[in-house]
Structures are given as structure tokens and as C-alpha cells.
Design an enzyme around this catalytic site. Structure first.
Site, PDB file in Angstrom:
ATOM      1  N   ASP A   6     -34.719  -1.621  71.419  1.00  0.00           N
ATOM      2  CA  ASP A   6     -33.308  -1.390  71.747  1.00  0.00           C
ATOM      3  C   ASP A   6     -32.486  -2.189  70.741  1.00  0.00           C
ATOM      4  O   ASP A   6     -33.019  -3.010  70.002  1.00  0.00           O
ATOM      5  CB  ASP A   6     -33.030  -1.877  73.183  1.00  0.00           C
ATOM      6  CG  ASP A   6     -31.560  -1.752  73.572  1.00  0.00           C
ATOM      7  OD1 ASP A   6     -30.951  -0.709  73.254  1.00  0.00           O
ATOM      8  OD2 ASP A   6     -31.005  -2.690  74.167  1.00  0.00           O
ATOM      9  N   SER A   7     -31.174  -1.955  70.755  1.00  0.00           N
ATOM     10  CA  SER A   7     -30.305  -2.738  69.883  1.00  0.00           C
ATOM     11  C   SER A   7     -30.258  -4.196  70.330  1.00  0.00           C
ATOM     12  O   SER A   7     -29.762  -5.046  69.604  1.00  0.00           O
ATOM     13  CB  SER A   7     -28.888  -2.173  69.929  1.00  0.00           C
ATOM     14  OG  SER A   7     -28.365  -2.322  71.234  1.00  0.00           O
ATOM     15  N   TYR A  38     -25.134  -1.036  68.505  1.00  0.00           N
ATOM     16  CA  TYR A  38     -25.323   0.183  67.719  1.00  0.00           C
ATOM     17  C   TYR A  38     -24.190   1.189  67.985  1.00  0.00           C
ATOM     18  O   TYR A  38     -23.947   2.082  67.177  1.00  0.00           O
ATOM     19  CB  TYR A  38     -26.623   0.891  68.139  1.00  0.00           C
ATOM     20  CG  TYR A  38     -27.916   0.317  67.604  1.00  0.00           C
ATOM     21  CD1 TYR A  38     -27.956  -0.717  66.671  1.00  0.00           C
ATOM     22  CD2 TYR A  38     -29.145   0.844  68.040  1.00  0.00           C
ATOM     23  CE1 TYR A  38     -29.170  -1.217  66.207  1.00  0.00           C
ATOM     24  CE2 TYR A  38     -30.353   0.359  67.564  1.00  0.00           C
ATOM     25  CZ  TYR A  38     -30.362  -0.677  66.653  1.00  0.00           C
ATOM     26  OH  TYR A  38     -31.562  -1.150  66.195  1.00  0.00           O
ATOM     27  N   CYS A  69     -32.986   2.986  74.210  1.00  0.00           N
ATOM     28  CA  CYS A  69     -31.585   2.876  73.799  1.00  0.00           C
ATOM     29  C   CYS A  69     -31.042   4.301  73.674  1.00  0.00           C
ATOM     30  O   CYS A  69     -31.583   5.107  72.905  1.00  0.00           O
ATOM     31  CB  CYS A  69     -31.529   2.166  72.452  1.00  0.00           C
ATOM     32  SG  CYS A  69     -29.901   2.126  71.699  1.00  0.00           S
ATOM     33  N   ASN A  70     -30.014   4.605  74.450  1.00  0.00           N
ATOM     34  CA  ASN A  70     -29.439   5.962  74.396  1.00  0.00           C
ATOM     35  C   ASN A  70     -28.830   6.245  73.029  1.00  0.00           C
ATOM     36  O   ASN A  70     -28.925   7.360  72.512  1.00  0.00           O
ATOM     37  CB  ASN A  70     -28.337   6.118  75.447  1.00  0.00           C
ATOM     38  CG  ASN A  70     -28.879   6.088  76.858  1.00  0.00           C
ATOM     39  OD1 ASN A  70     -29.040   7.125  77.485  1.00  0.00           O
ATOM     40  ND2 ASN A  70     -29.192   4.908  77.357  1.00  0.00           N
ATOM     41  N   THR A  71     -28.199   5.227  72.456  1.00  0.00           N
ATOM     42  CA  THR A  71     -27.512   5.415  71.174  1.00  0.00           C
ATOM     43  C   THR A  71     -28.522   5.700  70.057  1.00  0.00           C
ATOM     44  O   THR A  71     -28.310   6.615  69.248  1.00  0.00           O
ATOM     45  CB  THR A  71     -26.687   4.154  70.831  1.00  0.00           C
ATOM     46  OG1 THR A  71     -25.975   3.745  72.005  1.00  0.00           O
ATOM     47  CG2 THR A  71     -25.729   4.414  69.699  1.00  0.00           C
ATOM     48  N   CYS A 200     -26.337   3.972  79.049  1.00  0.00           N
ATOM     49  CA  CYS A 200     -26.651   2.928  78.065  1.00  0.00           C
ATOM     50  C   CYS A 200     -27.538   1.929  78.778  1.00  0.00           C
ATOM     51  O   CYS A 200     -27.258   1.550  79.927  1.00  0.00           O
ATOM     52  CB  CYS A 200     -25.370   2.248  77.586  1.00  0.00           C
ATOM     53  SG  CYS A 200     -25.682   0.737  76.621  1.00  0.00           S
ATOM     54  N   THR A 201     -28.622   1.526  78.123  1.00  0.00           N
ATOM     55  CA  THR A 201     -29.611   0.693  78.817  1.00  0.00           C
ATOM     56  C   THR A 201     -29.132  -0.738  79.076  1.00  0.00           C
ATOM     57  O   THR A 201     -29.765  -1.468  79.826  1.00  0.00           O
ATOM     58  CB  THR A 201     -30.937   0.668  78.023  1.00  0.00           C
ATOM     59  OG1 THR A 201     -30.669   0.252  76.672  1.00  0.00           O
ATOM     60  CG2 THR A 201     -31.572   2.046  78.010  1.00  0.00           C
ATOM     61  N   HIS A 202     -28.036  -1.130  78.462  1.00  0.00           N
ATOM     62  CA  HIS A 202     -27.466  -2.445  78.796  1.00  0.00           C
ATOM     63  C   HIS A 202     -26.754  -2.412  80.153  1.00  0.00           C
ATOM     64  O   HIS A 202     -26.651  -3.431  80.821  1.00  0.00           O
ATOM     65  CB  HIS A 202     -26.433  -2.876  77.743  1.00  0.00           C
ATOM     66  CG  HIS A 202     -27.029  -3.468  76.497  1.00  0.00           C
ATOM     67  ND1 HIS A 202     -27.596  -2.698  75.513  1.00  0.00           N
ATOM     68  CD2 HIS A 202     -27.130  -4.758  76.075  1.00  0.00           C
ATOM     69  CE1 HIS A 202     -28.010  -3.490  74.528  1.00  0.00           C
ATOM     70  NE2 HIS A 202     -27.748  -4.745  74.854  1.00  0.00           N
TER      71      HIS A 202
HETATM   72  N1  DGL Z   1     -28.539  -0.226  74.844  1.00  0.00           N
HETATM   73  C1  DGL Z   1     -27.974   0.728  74.013  1.00  0.00           C
HETATM   74  C2  DGL Z   1     -27.862   2.121  74.546  1.00  0.00           C
HETATM   75  O1  DGL Z   1     -28.588   2.454  75.438  1.00  0.00           O
HETATM   76  C3  DGL Z   1     -27.159   0.372  72.841  1.00  0.00           C
HETATM   77  C4  DGL Z   1     -25.878  -0.285  73.075  1.00  0.00           C
HETATM   78  C5  DGL Z   1     -25.279  -0.670  71.752  1.00  0.00           C
HETATM   79  O2  DGL Z   1     -25.962  -1.317  70.974  1.00  0.00           O
HETATM   80  O3  DGL Z   1     -24.114  -0.316  71.518  1.00  0.00           O
HETATM   81  O4  DGL Z   1     -27.077   2.913  74.081  1.00  0.00           O
END
Ligand code: DGL
Length: 281
Positions: A6-7, A38, A69-71, A200-202
Site C-alpha cells: 500500500d502507499s 498516492y 490500495c484502491n488508488t 480507500c484502505t486507510h
Molecule cells: N490506501 C490507499 C487507497 O486505498 C492510498 C491512499 C493514498 O495514498 O492516497 O487508495
């Protein structure tokens, strides 16, 4: 070995579900915290990071990779699959054999996608909210699933502004978290959304705060359990599952110490602390 990246620390929300389902497996987790977030970066930039991390994970022993990470999924998974997943492509097979020290000739990728389909099935108001990064919301993958699965449903989207930064700083509740979450979630609630998709996984790290603001009548969906199930199916198809049978219902309690190596391009202490907190929960 399962590679996850992930980011930053967001992908740990996916790791947690995967580990719950497959506690016998070995893991390697990479947090690209030096390049986080990201969400606002260009597609090319994220593809470059995804390639570099993929090769690192394969070199370190990963047999399958979860892009937690979705992005990064939106930007890079098609490229990753094209370059690393097809053993019938001579170039791919050669390259992966080289990177993996002869261990493998291809690797499969499991990606993340905002859970629009289950949300569209669950809504009673006919309005769903999607919280994600700008990169995810503008990606083709998301647009296609919205068009396919949310026909006749109103989809209200919002970037979780500041969410990733909060989580990376270890702040998941309290007044700062509440006011940040409120700003992005209020427009969805005001529009009448009764289901909110965390794209988003965060964001699942902020689940407590999100639920507090959204209230008990709003369903909040974290796609991690579905992703973990999909990973298990693909691993089974690839013959990668650990000999000891995994519990398909995912009910096996988290026990013992996970076999996981943690890497970060940023501050490893933050990753370790978040990991320990998550596993102890
Ligand atoms: N955790 C990430 C996602 O699922 C990335 C968030 C990011 O780095 O902007 O998109």
C-alpha cells in the site's frame, strides 16, 4: 508467501482480514510511506512505484501479491498483470524467473475496488455514498463498476480529504479526526446516502469515528473481507495455499504471532507501531 503493499499503513486493514482467514501463511508487507499519499499523484507515478515494489516483493519471496490500495489498483493493476502475470509470455516468464531466483515464472495480483455492487444491493434510499481518493474516483475501473452495478442508484462521491494523512500520523479518533471526517462525510449524509463505501484502505482505521458521525442507520462497507476471500480462492487455484486447511468461513481467531516481515520506505517505527496495535485489537 503472500506479498501485500500500500502507499502506507492503510493496507494493514486488508492484511488483518487476510491473516484472519489464512493464519498459517507467511507474509511480507510493504508500506510506501515515503511516497504517501498516492491519491493526488499521477497515474504514471503510481505505476512506477507499483512496479518497483512488486519486484522487491518477488525478490523477497512473494508468490502472490495483494495490491492493498484502491488508488494503486486503479492506476496500475492492469499494467502489473500484463507485465508479471502471464507465464505464456516468454519475456514475462524469463523476467520473473530471474527476479525470483528460479522460484516462479509468474505472479498473480489481487486488487481493491470500491464495493459499489453490495452497496447498491443494500441501499433502501436508493442513494449510496462512496469515499475514496481522487485517483480512485477518476479511474476507469471504478467508473465501469459504477455504471455496471449502480444502475438506477444515485451515487454520491467524496474524497476523504485529510483521512490518509491522519491515519499515517496514528490519529483515528478524537476531535481532530471527528472534524476531518465530518467535512467529507456530511455531504454524503445530507444527500440521503444510507450506505457508505470505504474506497480507500486507510479509511477503515477511522471506522469508529465514521460510524459515530454517520449514526446507527447508515451501513459502512469495508471491502477487505471480500478481498481476503478472493485472495484465498486465487491461491487455491494456483496451488499456493499452505498444506494445513484454512478456515473458509474466516472464523479462526487471530492467535499466536503472525509470520510477517514488515518493510517501509518511510519510518519503519510507525509501521511497526500500527501493526502491533492492529494485531493486539
Ligand atoms: N490506501 C490507499 C487507497 O486505498 C492510498 C491512499 C493514498 O495514498 O492516497 O487508495
Amino acid at each position: 508467501m503472500i506479498g501485500i503493499f500500500d502507499s502506507g499503513i492503510g493496507g494493514l486493514s486488508v492484511f488483518k482480514e487476510v491473516y484472519r482467514m489464512l493464519p498459517e501463511e507467511s507474509y511480507i508487507y510493504f508500506a510506501d510511506s515515503a511516497h504517501c499519499p498516492y491519491g493526488e499523484k499521477s497515474r504514471e507515478y503510481v505505476i512506477g512505484r507499483a512496479r518497483e515494489i512488486t519486484e522487491f516483493l518477488i525478490k523477497e519471496g512473494a508468490d502472490i501479491i495483494t495490491v492493498a490500495c484502491n488508488t494503486a489498483t486503479a492506476a496500475a493493476i492492469a499494467t502489473l498483470r500484463e507485465e508479471y502475470s502471464d507465464p505464456l509470455k516468454h519475456e514475462t516468464a524469463q523476467r520473473i524467473l530471474e527476479i525470483s531466483g528460479g522460484r516462479r515464472d509468474h505472479v498473480k495480483f489481487i486488487g481493491m475496488e470500491p464495493a459499489v455492487k453490495p452497496a447498491a444491493e443494500m441501499t433502501k434510499t436508493g442513494i449510496i455514498g462512496v469515499l475514496a481518493t481522487a485517483g480512485t474516483l477518476s479511474g476507469m475501473k471504478y467508473k465501469t463498476s459504477r455504471e455496471t452495478f449502480a444502475k438506477g442508484i444515485k451515487v454520491v462521491e467524496h474524497v476523504g480529504s485529510g483521512f490518509v494523512e491522519l491515519v499515517e500520523r496514528g490519529i483515528t479518533d478524537g476531535t481532530e479526526a471527528e472534524s476531518t471526517v465530518e467535512k467529507s462525510i456530511r455531504p454524503l449524509l445530507d444527500a440521503g446516502a444510507d450506505v457508505i463505501v470505504l474506497g480507500c484502505t486507510h479509511y477503515p482505521f477511522l471506522m469508529g469515528t465514521i460510524r459515530k458521525i454517520a449514526g446507527p442507520d447508515v451501513i459502512v462497507i469495508d471491502p477487505a473481507p471480500a478481498v481476503a476471500r478472493h485472495l484465498m480462492e486465487v491461491m487455491s487455484g494456483e496451488g499456493l495455499l499452505h498444506e494445513q486447511e484454512a478456515d473458509p468461513a474466516g472464523r479462526q481467531a487471530i492467535k499466536g504471532i503472525p509470520d510477517v516481515r514488515l518493510y517501509s520506505s518511510g519510518n519503519p517505527r510507525i509501521l511497526e507501531e500500527s501493526f502491533n496495535k492492529l494485531i493486539r485489537k
